[in-house]
Write an enzyme that holds these catalytic residues in place. Structure first.
Site, PDB file in Angstrom:
ATOM      1  N   SER A   1      34.070 144.195  82.777  1.00 25.49           N
ATOM      2  CA  SER A   1      32.870 143.692  83.461  1.00 25.49           C
ATOM      3  C   SER A   1      32.106 142.607  82.711  1.00 25.49           C
ATOM      4  O   SER A   1      31.245 141.960  83.296  1.00 25.49           O
ATOM      5  CB  SER A   1      31.899 144.839  83.733  1.00 25.49           C
ATOM      6  OG  SER A   1      32.182 145.394  84.983  1.00 25.49           O
TER       7      SER A   1
ATOM      8  N   LYS B   1      31.852 139.284  84.188  1.00 32.20           N
ATOM      9  CA  LYS B   1      30.820 138.953  85.189  1.00 32.20           C
ATOM     10  C   LYS B   1      29.857 137.899  84.638  1.00 32.20           C
ATOM     11  O   LYS B   1      29.326 137.087  85.387  1.00 32.20           O
ATOM     12  CB  LYS B   1      30.045 140.214  85.593  1.00 32.20           C
ATOM     13  CG  LYS B   1      30.916 141.228  86.357  1.00 32.20           C
ATOM     14  CD  LYS B   1      30.134 142.493  86.700  1.00 32.20           C
ATOM     15  CE  LYS B   1      30.863 143.375  87.709  1.00 32.20           C
ATOM     16  NZ  LYS B   1      31.684 144.422  87.162  1.00 32.20           N
TER      17      LYS B   1
ATOM     18  N   TYR C   1      39.643 137.601  90.053  1.00 31.30           N
ATOM     19  CA  TYR C   1      38.713 138.611  89.520  1.00 31.30           C
ATOM     20  C   TYR C   1      39.452 139.605  88.610  1.00 31.30           C
ATOM     21  O   TYR C   1      39.041 139.855  87.480  1.00 31.30           O
ATOM     22  CB  TYR C   1      38.035 139.332  90.696  1.00 31.30           C
ATOM     23  CG  TYR C   1      37.160 140.497  90.280  1.00 31.30           C
ATOM     24  CD1 TYR C   1      35.840 140.301  89.892  1.00 31.30           C
ATOM     25  CD2 TYR C   1      37.662 141.799  90.278  1.00 31.30           C
ATOM     26  CE1 TYR C   1      35.042 141.379  89.503  1.00 31.30           C
ATOM     27  CE2 TYR C   1      36.874 142.873  89.896  1.00 31.30           C
ATOM     28  CZ  TYR C   1      35.570 142.661  89.510  1.00 31.30           C
ATOM     29  OH  TYR C   1      34.791 143.728  89.121  1.00 31.30           O
TER      30      TYR C   1
ATOM     31  N   TYR D   1      24.456 148.112  84.032  1.00 35.19           N
ATOM     32  CA  TYR D   1      24.538 148.820  85.321  1.00 35.19           C
ATOM     33  C   TYR D   1      23.291 149.676  85.551  1.00 35.19           C
ATOM     34  O   TYR D   1      22.183 149.255  85.254  1.00 35.19           O
ATOM     35  CB  TYR D   1      25.783 149.725  85.413  1.00 35.19           C
ATOM     36  CG  TYR D   1      27.044 149.149  84.875  1.00 35.19           C
ATOM     37  CD1 TYR D   1      27.603 148.016  85.471  1.00 35.19           C
ATOM     38  CD2 TYR D   1      27.717 149.714  83.806  1.00 35.19           C
ATOM     39  CE1 TYR D   1      28.784 147.484  84.998  1.00 35.19           C
ATOM     40  CE2 TYR D   1      28.900 149.185  83.324  1.00 35.19           C
ATOM     41  CZ  TYR D   1      29.411 148.077  83.931  1.00 35.19           C
ATOM     42  OH  TYR D   1      30.573 147.562  83.452  1.00 35.19           O
TER      43      TYR D   1
ATOM     44  N   VAL E   1      34.167 148.380  81.085  1.00 38.58           N
ATOM     45  CA  VAL E   1      34.838 149.684  80.947  1.00 38.58           C
ATOM     46  C   VAL E   1      36.011 149.666  79.959  1.00 38.58           C
ATOM     47  O   VAL E   1      36.605 150.702  79.687  1.00 38.58           O
ATOM     48  CB  VAL E   1      35.307 150.262  82.308  1.00 38.58           C
ATOM     49  CG1 VAL E   1      34.125 150.644  83.185  1.00 38.58           C
ATOM     50  CG2 VAL E   1      36.248 149.317  83.024  1.00 38.58           C
TER      51      VAL E   1
HETATM   52  N1  GLN Z   1      37.651 145.501  86.311  1.00 36.81           N
HETATM   53  C1  GLN Z   1      36.733 146.570  86.454  1.00 36.81           C
HETATM   54  C2  GLN Z   1      36.506 146.882  87.918  1.00 36.81           C
HETATM   55  O1  GLN Z   1      36.376 145.974  88.659  1.00 36.81           O
HETATM   56  C3  GLN Z   1      35.436 146.209  85.804  1.00 36.81           C
HETATM   57  C4  GLN Z   1      34.421 147.295  85.900  1.00 36.81           C
HETATM   58  C5  GLN Z   1      33.644 147.502  84.665  1.00 36.81           C
HETATM   59  O2  GLN Z   1      33.952 147.059  83.566  1.00 36.81           O
HETATM   60  N2  GLN Z   1      32.602 148.264  84.838  1.00 36.81           N
HETATM   61  O3  GLN Z   1      36.473 148.003  88.340  1.00 36.81           O
END
Ligand code: GLN
Length: 304
Positions: free
Chosen positions: A60, A63, A188, A240, A258
């Site tokens: 993530s 992002k 993505y 988050y 994650v």
């Molecule tokens: N690639 C992961 C997903 O889209 C990223 C989510 C994350 O790091 N929280 O589910």
């Protein structure tokens, strides 16, 4: 400072046992939950400890890359006209958004649904070009020409990422994605599978800490106002639905993934890269947050 970083890491090592590695992307479950690393980059020198060289996937934290490039390409106002900046208070891959999604205040660029939309705002004539531009930008902001995608994680996520697929089709249904949904998802997924280490994250954070400027080369990597915007977004929603708690205990802009990474910056002072793949229920690194908490308190980093 070097001694302080080493001590923080050793004192926080035990928290790795309090979390679990992500398993919803099967390939990520192979991570060793006891690994822990930290890298602090400052204008005057770098400090590091533990498994800071260990590569892991950015997840993530990508992002932030989507948002920086989309803002640079289109301007902040354009991005904000499509995706809001309010904290959602929902999990990162939440799907329970009110219809129509065009109510932009319901989503933000730091949750999956908003990030997929923002990824699509990166200017390109094809998704292949979009991917290449994101890679070039990542290599530049992290000062690392060797950055590559982890093909196993990418394949694993592409195969099992049906919730993200559902989110992307919701966006398409609200005319927030142009062109092929599957191709955009490929970009993505691939960018979430970017292999980085703590130093890469710290370098990117150092740029955000210095108003978008690379203090080593003097290059203005992103416009000053974009760096201010990024830090604000990271502060309110980078962790988050744990962002409020993180603001009270650590108090600096940060983004987690994650894969176990956290990128954090203390404006004017330092960029920080963290790796520790044992996560809490919200998807944030348990020992990583602890290390940031101790570092913030000992160095008085909180911006509040
Ligand atoms: N690639 C992961 C997903 O889209 C990223 C989510 C994350 O790091 N929280 O589910």
């Amino acid at each position: 400072m070097q001694h302080c970083i080493e001590e923080i890491l050793e004192n926080c090592r035990r928290y790795t046992l309090d979390g679990e590695v992500a398993s919803y992307i099967p390939e990520l479950s192979k991570a060793n939950r006891e690994e822990i690393g930290i890298y602090v980059a400052t204008e005057d020198g770098d400090f590091f400890a533990g498994d800071w060289e260990k590569p892991f996937t950015i997840q993530s934290i990508a992002k932030t890359i989507f948002l920086m490039l989309a803002a640079k390409d289109n301007g902040i106002d354009f991005v904000k006209a499509h995706v809001g900046v309010e904290a959602t208070g929902k999990s990162f891959n939440a799907i329970d958004y009110a219809e129509p999604l065009l109510l932009r205040e319901h989503i933000n660029p730091m949750v999956n649904i908003g990030a997929i939309a923002v990824c699509g705002m990166v200017k390109a004539v094809s998704n292949e070009e979009r991917f290449q531009r994101l890679m070039t930008f990542s290599r530049r902001i992290m000062e690392n020409d060797e950055l590559q995608i982890d093909e196993e994680v990418y394949a694993s996520e592409k195969k099992t990422g049906n919730k993200n697929r559902a989110l992307a089709y919701l966006l398409k249904n609200s005319d927030m994605i142009y062109g092929s949904v599957e191709e955009l998802l490929d970009v993505y997924f691939a960018m979430c599978s970017l292999k980085v280490n703590c130093r890469d994250l710290a370098r990117m954070a150092l740029v955000l800490a210095h108003h978008g400027k690379n203090v080593h080369t003097g290059e203005q990597v992103i416009p000053e106002e974009d760096a201010v915007f990024m830090n604000a977004v990271l502060t309110t929603s980078g962790m988050y639905d744990g962002s409020g708690e993180f603001a009270t205990t650590v108090g600096i802009p940060a983004k987690s993934g994650v894969g176990g990474g956290i990128m954090a910056d203390c404006p004017g002072r330092m960029g920080i890269g963290i790796y520790s793949p044992a996560l809490d229920k919200k998807g944030n690194s348990v020992a990583g947050i602890r290390m940031l908490e101790v570092l913030s308190k000992s160095q008085k980093l909180s911006i509040f």
